[in-house]
Scaffold this motif. Sequence first.
Motif, PDB file in Angstrom:
ATOM      1  N   GLY A 154       0.784  -1.224   0.000  1.00  0.00           N
ATOM      2  CA  GLY A 154       0.000   0.000   0.000  1.00  0.00           C
ATOM      3  C   GLY A 154       0.816   1.275   0.000  1.00  0.00           C
ATOM      4  O   GLY A 154       0.260   2.374   0.054  1.00  0.00           O
ATOM      5  N   THR A 155       2.141   1.171  -0.024  1.00  0.00           N
ATOM      6  CA  THR A 155       2.993   2.366  -0.063  1.00  0.00           C
ATOM      7  C   THR A 155       3.718   2.439  -1.403  1.00  0.00           C
ATOM      8  O   THR A 155       3.768   1.468  -2.163  1.00  0.00           O
ATOM      9  CB  THR A 155       4.038   2.346   1.068  1.00  0.00           C
ATOM     10  OG1 THR A 155       5.031   1.352   0.783  1.00  0.00           O
ATOM     11  CG2 THR A 155       3.392   2.033   2.408  1.00  0.00           C
ATOM     12  N   THR A 156       4.309   3.592  -1.676  1.00  0.00           N
ATOM     13  CA  THR A 156       5.088   3.758  -2.911  1.00  0.00           C
ATOM     14  C   THR A 156       6.508   3.245  -2.752  1.00  0.00           C
ATOM     15  O   THR A 156       7.206   3.016  -3.735  1.00  0.00           O
ATOM     16  CB  THR A 156       5.174   5.247  -3.301  1.00  0.00           C
ATOM     17  OG1 THR A 156       5.900   5.958  -2.276  1.00  0.00           O
ATOM     18  CG2 THR A 156       3.786   5.850  -3.459  1.00  0.00           C
ATOM     19  N   GLY A 157       6.964   3.116  -1.497  1.00  0.00           N
ATOM     20  CA  GLY A 157       8.346   2.744  -1.259  1.00  0.00           C
ATOM     21  C   GLY A 157       9.317   3.889  -1.439  1.00  0.00           C
ATOM     22  O   GLY A 157      10.537   3.692  -1.418  1.00  0.00           O
ATOM     23  N   LEU A 158       8.793   5.112  -1.592  1.00  0.00           N
ATOM     24  CA  LEU A 158       9.646   6.274  -1.858  1.00  0.00           C
ATOM     25  C   LEU A 158       9.911   7.118  -0.612  1.00  0.00           C
ATOM     26  O   LEU A 158      10.603   8.129  -0.691  1.00  0.00           O
ATOM     27  CB  LEU A 158       9.001   7.160  -2.940  1.00  0.00           C
ATOM     28  CG  LEU A 158       8.789   6.496  -4.302  1.00  0.00           C
ATOM     29  CD1 LEU A 158       8.063   7.438  -5.251  1.00  0.00           C
ATOM     30  CD2 LEU A 158      10.122   6.053  -4.889  1.00  0.00           C
ATOM     31  N   GLY A 159       9.343   6.732   0.512  1.00  0.00           N
ATOM     32  CA  GLY A 159       9.567   7.507   1.721  1.00  0.00           C
ATOM     33  C   GLY A 159      11.032   7.520   2.118  1.00  0.00           C
ATOM     34  O   GLY A 159      11.741   6.523   1.962  1.00  0.00           O
ATOM     35  N   LYS A 160      11.486   8.651   2.639  1.00  0.00           N
ATOM     36  CA  LYS A 160      12.884   8.751   3.062  1.00  0.00           C
ATOM     37  C   LYS A 160      12.960   9.394   4.432  1.00  0.00           C
ATOM     38  O   LYS A 160      12.124  10.245   4.785  1.00  0.00           O
ATOM     39  CB  LYS A 160      13.706   9.563   2.052  1.00  0.00           C
ATOM     40  CG  LYS A 160      13.289  11.013   1.905  1.00  0.00           C
ATOM     41  CD  LYS A 160      14.203  11.793   0.960  1.00  0.00           C
ATOM     42  CE  LYS A 160      15.572  12.016   1.565  1.00  0.00           C
ATOM     43  NZ  LYS A 160      16.405  12.906   0.729  1.00  0.00           N
ATOM     44  N   PRO A 161      13.937   9.029   5.231  1.00  0.00           N
ATOM     45  CA  PRO A 161      14.102   9.660   6.543  1.00  0.00           C
ATOM     46  C   PRO A 161      14.423  11.148   6.380  1.00  0.00           C
ATOM     47  O   PRO A 161      15.180  11.540   5.488  1.00  0.00           O
ATOM     48  CB  PRO A 161      15.279   8.899   7.160  1.00  0.00           C
ATOM     49  CG  PRO A 161      15.332   7.606   6.413  1.00  0.00           C
ATOM     50  CD  PRO A 161      14.885   7.929   5.014  1.00  0.00           C
ATOM     51  N   LEU A 162      13.854  11.969   7.250  1.00  0.00           N
ATOM     52  CA  LEU A 162      14.023  13.418   7.170  1.00  0.00           C
ATOM     53  C   LEU A 162      14.364  13.997   8.541  1.00  0.00           C
ATOM     54  O   LEU A 162      13.975  13.454   9.573  1.00  0.00           O
ATOM     55  CB  LEU A 162      12.739  14.082   6.659  1.00  0.00           C
ATOM     56  CG  LEU A 162      12.265  13.687   5.256  1.00  0.00           C
ATOM     57  CD1 LEU A 162      10.845  14.210   5.019  1.00  0.00           C
ATOM     58  CD2 LEU A 162      13.217  14.222   4.195  1.00  0.00           C
ATOM     59  N   LYS A 163      15.069  15.119   8.518  1.00  0.00           N
ATOM     60  CA  LYS A 163      15.262  15.938   9.715  1.00  0.00           C
ATOM     61  C   LYS A 163      14.347  17.147   9.596  1.00  0.00           C
ATOM     62  O   LYS A 163      14.066  17.611   8.491  1.00  0.00           O
ATOM     63  CB  LYS A 163      16.721  16.414   9.816  1.00  0.00           C
ATOM     64  CG  LYS A 163      17.696  15.356  10.230  1.00  0.00           C
ATOM     65  CD  LYS A 163      19.012  15.954  10.750  1.00  0.00           C
ATOM     66  CE  LYS A 163      19.746  16.753   9.706  1.00  0.00           C
ATOM     67  NZ  LYS A 163      21.097  17.182  10.210  1.00  0.00           N
ATOM     68  N   PRO A 164      13.897  17.712  10.724  1.00  0.00           N
ATOM     69  CA  PRO A 164      13.045  18.892  10.616  1.00  0.00           C
ATOM     70  C   PRO A 164      13.801  20.052   9.968  1.00  0.00           C
ATOM     71  O   PRO A 164      14.969  20.291  10.278  1.00  0.00           O
ATOM     72  CB  PRO A 164      12.680  19.209  12.072  1.00  0.00           C
ATOM     73  CG  PRO A 164      13.778  18.602  12.883  1.00  0.00           C
ATOM     74  CD  PRO A 164      14.186  17.362  12.137  1.00  0.00           C
TER      75      PRO A 164
END
Length: 346
Positions: free
Chosen positions: A148-158
Motif C-alpha cells: 500500500g505504499t510507494t516505497g519512496l519515503g525517506k528519513p528526514l530531519k526537521p
Amino acid sequence: MKLGLQLGYWGTGPVADHGQLVAAAEAAGFDGVFTAEAWGSDAYTPLAWWGSQTQRVRLGTSVLQLSARTPTACAMAALTLDHLSGGRHVVGLGVSGPQVVEGWYGQPFPKPLARTREYVDIMRKVWARQAPVTNDGPHYPLPLTGAGTTGLGKPLKPITHPRRADIPIFLGAEGPKNIALTAEIADGWLPIFYTPRLADMYNEWLDEGFARPGARRSRADFEICATAQIVITDDRAASMSAIKPFIALYMGGMGSEDTNFHAEVYRRMGYADVVDEVTSLFRSNRKDEAAAIIPDAVVDDAAIVGDVDYVRGKIREWEAAGVTTMLVTAKSVAEISELADIVLAV
C-alpha cells in the motif's frame, strides 16, 4: 507549591473570558496555563492564541490525545509553539480510551504503553535533530514501507531547528503500569484524580519507573502537576453537590461500561460499589440520581472544598505528598486572585 490554570476544552462553543483569566493568572504569579482536548476543540489552537498574550507563564497541554496526531506532527506543533513562546511550552500527552481513539480518530487502541514509548521517542528524535528520523517500531514505522505504499519515503530531519532539543513531556497516566512508564520516560506526571491519601501507592509505582535503566528523571527533578478542584466556601454541602455531576460523568459515562480508565481510578481509591451503582444509573440516563448517590468522601478525596483555613491545610497535605503544581480551574478574575493569595502563600 505552584499553580497552573486549567482552561480545559470547550463545550458547545468558545469560552469568552479565557483571555481575561489567562492575563489574571500570569499577573497573580501562576506558573502555567494548560489546555485540553476531547472530541471538539483542539488543545493547541487556544493555547497559542491566549499564550501569545503572555510573557512568563509556561504553556502546557493537559492533555493532547496521542492518536490525534502522528508523533512527527505533534513534534512539529510543539517545536513551533516553543519558538513562538520563547521556550515556554510543555507537552502533555495522554492515550485517551478506545471509544475515542477508534470511534473518533479511526486509529487502533491496543498496546497503549508501547505506543506511548514509541511516540515519545520519535518526538525527542525530531527535537534533537541529530540525524534523519527513523523508527523501527511496529506502531509508527518511519519511513513507512510495505503493501500500500510507494516505497519512496525517506528519513528526514526537521527543516526548522528547534529552540530546545529537550522540550518537557508530561504524561497523563492513571494505571500503575502507565504511571511507572511516566516516571521512566517523561519529565512529569499529570494525574486527573489525585488523592494524597494514596500517595504511598503512587510513589511505589513512580519509584518502579525511576529505578529502570535509562530513566530520565529522579524524584528530585520530576514534576507532579495534579488537577485539583479547589472551592473556597463556607457552604461545603452546596459546593460538593455542584461537583458531583462532573464526577458522575467521568466515573459512569466516560469510555464503555466495562472499559473506563477513570472509573478504575475510583475503584483503586476503594469506591468499587459506588462506581458500579453510578455507572448503572448514568447509563440508564438517570444522571441526576447518579450524581446524588456519590458520597461526600469521594469528592473530598480528589478535591479541596472548604473555608480558607481548611484549604490551606489541605494544600500542605498535597505538597507533602509530592505534588509540585496544582492545576486549577477558575470562573473569574477574582477567583484567580483568591487562589493565588491562598495557595502561593502556603
